[in-house]
Design an enzyme around this catalytic site. Sequence first.
Site, PDB file in Angstrom:
ATOM      1  N   ARG A   1       0.469  -1.280   0.436  1.00 23.93           N
ATOM      2  CA  ARG A   1       0.143  -0.134   0.024  1.00 23.93           C
ATOM      3  C   ARG A   1       0.639   1.306   0.173  1.00 23.93           C
ATOM      4  NH1 ARG A   1      -1.731  -3.674   4.296  1.00 23.93           N
ATOM      5  NH2 ARG A   1      -4.314  -4.053   4.300  1.00 23.93           N
TER       6      ARG A   1
ATOM      7  N   HIS B   1      -1.685   2.552  -5.860  1.00 26.57           N
ATOM      8  CA  HIS B   1      -2.727   1.013  -5.527  1.00 26.57           C
ATOM      9  C   HIS B   1      -3.193   0.020  -7.133  1.00 26.57           C
ATOM     10  CE1 HIS B   1      -4.570  -0.905  -1.824  1.00 26.57           C
ATOM     11  NE2 HIS B   1      -5.233  -0.878  -2.827  1.00 26.57           N
TER      12      HIS B   1
ATOM     13  N   TYR C   1      -9.671 -10.826  -6.835  1.00 27.65           N
ATOM     14  CA  TYR C   1      -8.763 -10.681  -7.617  1.00 27.65           C
ATOM     15  C   TYR C   1      -9.574 -12.752  -8.398  1.00 27.65           C
ATOM     16  CZ  TYR C   1      -5.853  -7.843  -5.187  1.00 27.65           C
ATOM     17  OH  TYR C   1      -5.423  -6.595  -4.653  1.00 27.65           O
TER      18      TYR C   1
END
Length: 334
Positions: free
Chosen positions: A159, A256, A291
Amino acid sequence: MTTLAPHLTAFLREHLPRERNASPHTVATYAHCFSLLVRFAAKRLSRRPSELCVEDLAPELVRKFLDDIEIGRGNCTRTRNARLAAIRAFFRYLEYQVPTCLDQVMRIRALPQKRTDIALIDYLTREEIQALLDAPRTDNVSGTRDRAMLHLTYTLGLRVSELLSLRTDDFPNRSFATVRILGKGRRERVLPLWRETQTVLRAWIAVRPPAMTPELFLNRNGRPMSRDGFAHRLAQHVAVAAQKQASLLDKHVTPHVLRHSCAMHTLAATGDIRKVALWLGHAGIATTEAYLRVDPAEKLAVLTAQTPPSIKPGKFRTPSDKLIAMLSEVRNGA
């Protein structure tokens, strides 16, 4: 009227880290939110930020601020909701500190979050990632720093808050073989570094200017790199990389997106969503399942594992009942 600055300072420096035990990432994120809010309010009210009062942050102004970051700054709905959550937390703190503002506090806390669509995540292909990693120049200090930041962000799936909070002592024994990451929810994880990443990291350490701050990455003024600063440098390198990979012109590349790219490539290499969750520092695999919705390989595996059903051909019959026939015509737009 209640001066805003003392209460906001106490909220960020005392309440969050000491009473709520919030992580440095959370405090930094909240501080960034209020930096944007205070500047927005000061500009609209034609005052200095230090002259603002709590009463100035009316629900109407907060709504306009949320619209501004979504439209003017191009923030997504999730970011908008995160900013609202930070503002709510501050006014929940004020509920006991400034009882005279109770009505304003309740109105702010009643502001609804905006519903979001569960959209597919964006990520870069391996060719696009390689073009981006090769974009920074290596004959100057800023390019050497940027190349190290891009490598760490992608290879470790960091991050942006995790990247910018890295310290020089987060690498055990200064070997650069592994790095200790303090992630979201105060969860720590230790990740290994590729040899290529170690090489670019050592190159940055060799030219890193001496500074009083322990943060690993510095801006040109010798201060810790900011979110906006990293995003600005990333946009510049994406423009350079797009000269080799034209497909980058059609993508909105944010810090990101590099994390998403790491996750997608790790999933493709391992086929194990649990390993992806461990690498990214997720609390559970429920977050990582996003994902799977993007990866077409998982859906192709479902198709190949099943036998398609046979369909018996039929013949359409016109409804005999007049009412049913009329309803069918209306439904079909006739």
